[in-house]
Design an enzyme around this catalytic site. Sequence first.
Site, PDB file in Angstrom:
ATOM      1  N   CYS A  13       0.808  -1.217   0.000  1.00  0.00           N
ATOM      2  CA  CYS A  13       0.000   0.000   0.000  1.00  0.00           C
ATOM      3  C   CYS A  13       0.843   1.269   0.000  1.00  0.00           C
ATOM      4  CB  CYS A  13      -0.949  -0.008   1.194  1.00  0.00           C
ATOM      5  SG  CYS A  13      -2.339  -1.150   0.953  1.00  0.00           S
ATOM      6  N   LYS A  16       0.347   3.309  -3.300  1.00  0.00           N
ATOM      7  CA  LYS A  16      -0.858   4.081  -3.606  1.00  0.00           C
ATOM      8  C   LYS A  16      -0.504   5.504  -4.038  1.00  0.00           C
ATOM      9  CE  LYS A  16      -4.576   2.121  -0.762  1.00  0.00           C
ATOM     10  NZ  LYS A  16      -5.578   2.444   0.270  1.00  0.00           N
ATOM     11  N   ASP A  46     -15.565   5.854   1.616  1.00  0.00           N
ATOM     12  CA  ASP A  46     -15.639   4.524   2.199  1.00  0.00           C
ATOM     13  C   ASP A  46     -14.727   3.544   1.481  1.00  0.00           C
ATOM     14  OD1 ASP A  46     -17.630   3.878   4.455  1.00  0.00           O
ATOM     15  OD2 ASP A  46     -18.699   5.371   3.272  1.00  0.00           O
ATOM     16  N   ASP A  47     -14.638   2.340   2.052  1.00  0.00           N
ATOM     17  CA  ASP A  47     -13.700   1.342   1.572  1.00  0.00           C
ATOM     18  C   ASP A  47     -14.200   0.572   0.364  1.00  0.00           C
ATOM     19  OD1 ASP A  47     -11.613   1.483   3.803  1.00  0.00           O
ATOM     20  OD2 ASP A  47     -13.451   1.237   4.926  1.00  0.00           O
ATOM     21  N   HIS A 135      -8.321 -11.404 -14.722  1.00  0.00           N
ATOM     22  CA  HIS A 135      -7.791 -10.791 -15.926  1.00  0.00           C
ATOM     23  C   HIS A 135      -6.303 -10.554 -15.742  1.00  0.00           C
ATOM     24  CE1 HIS A 135      -7.952  -8.572 -19.689  1.00  0.00           C
ATOM     25  NE2 HIS A 135      -7.277  -7.588 -19.122  1.00  0.00           N
ATOM     26  N   ASP A 222     -10.899   0.130   7.298  1.00  0.00           N
ATOM     27  CA  ASP A 222      -9.655  -0.616   7.478  1.00  0.00           C
ATOM     28  C   ASP A 222      -8.493   0.348   7.267  1.00  0.00           C
ATOM     29  OD1 ASP A 222      -9.952  -0.510   4.673  1.00  0.00           O
ATOM     30  OD2 ASP A 222      -9.022  -2.461   4.378  1.00  0.00           O
TER      31      ASP A 222
END
Length: 342
Positions: A13, A16, A46-47, A135, A222
Site C-alpha cells: 500500500c 498508492k 468509504d472502503d 484478468h 480498514d
Amino acid sequence: MAEEIVFCKGGGCTAKLGPDLLSHVLDKLPRGEKDPNLLIGYDSKDDAAVYRVSDEVAVVQTLDFFPPMLDDPYLFGQIAATNALSDIYAMGGTVKTALNIVCFPEQMDLNILGKIMQGGAEKVIEAGGTLAGGHSIMDNDVKYGLSVTGVVHPDHIYGNNQGQPSDVLILTKKLGVGLVCNANRVGLAPEGAMEEAAASMTTLNRKAAEISHHYEIHACTDVTGFGFLGHLSEMINEEISAEIDSISIPVIRGAIHCAEEFLLTAAAQRNRNHVGDRVEFSSWIPFSMEELLFDPQTSGGLLFAVKPEQAGAFLKELQGAGLPAAMVGRFVSKKERDIYVR
C-alpha cells in the site's frame, strides 16, 4: 545482456497514489444521475461501493492490487489477497466471489506467477469465498490483487463517517508494517520484525468483522495506505473530533526503532502532508510515534467506532479470538482540530 527483472522494488500500500493527488482527479470526474440504490459510492470515502438489490440484500464491491513489498511470491499473493478482501469486512459484509487482477512480465518465470496466485487463492478460500476468474496483462513489473464481491444487509452497513460523540475507537491489528517492510528491503529490519509484520498482513479481518456483528458499531474503516491518521480523518464528520491515546496503540516489534533510524517511506510523508494540519500532537509525542501514525499499512486492521457501553465486551471478545486489538481513543464532540494525539 537482458535486463534483470527485480521482483520487489517496494510496493504494497506504499504504492498508492497520494490522497491529495487522488482527490484532485476524482473531484473532476462526471458522476451521472444519482442512483437511489447506490447506498455508498463517490459521495463518501468509504472502503467499497454498496448497491442495494433488494430490501434484504446489498452487494459490496471493491478491488485492490499493488506491486510486491517482499521477495516471497507466495507470501506476496497471500498479503495482496488479504488486503483486497479486507474492504468487504470494513463495510460489514461477507465475502462471496473474487477475481484475480494480474500484471506480469512475459519473460519472468511463470512458476513465480503460480506461487502468487496460489497464495491469493488460498486466502479467498479461507475467507469463505469463491475464486471465479480474473484478468491478466503483460507489464514490466509484477502487480497482483483481487476484485471482490460481497453481500451485506442494507440496514447493517458500516459506513466510515457515521461515528458519534463518546464512541470508543478499537483497532484490531498492530501498526508499523510499512516501516518494517521498508527496513527489510534494505536489510535493516530488527530481528523478528518482518516475521511479525508478515503474520499480521496475512491475517484476515474476517474474525474481527464476524465478532463485530454482535455489537453496535457506528462506523468502521480498514487502516491501509493512508495510514492510521489518514483513515481516521476520513471517519471524522461535522459533529465529532477524535482523541487518540498514543500509549495504547499496538505496534509491530521494531517499528518504532525503524522510525528512529529514519527508515521512512515516501508514502508516509505524503500522508503527513495531506492530513497533518488536521492533527494536534501533544508536545511530548516523539517524532517516531508521529511517523508510526502516518505510516502506510498494507493489509492493516479494522478501526471500529463502537457504542461505549459495549466497548469492553467487544475488546475482550476480539482479544479472546487471538487478535492484538486495543482501545486507542474515542470520538468527542467537535473541537477546533479533527484529531488530537496525546
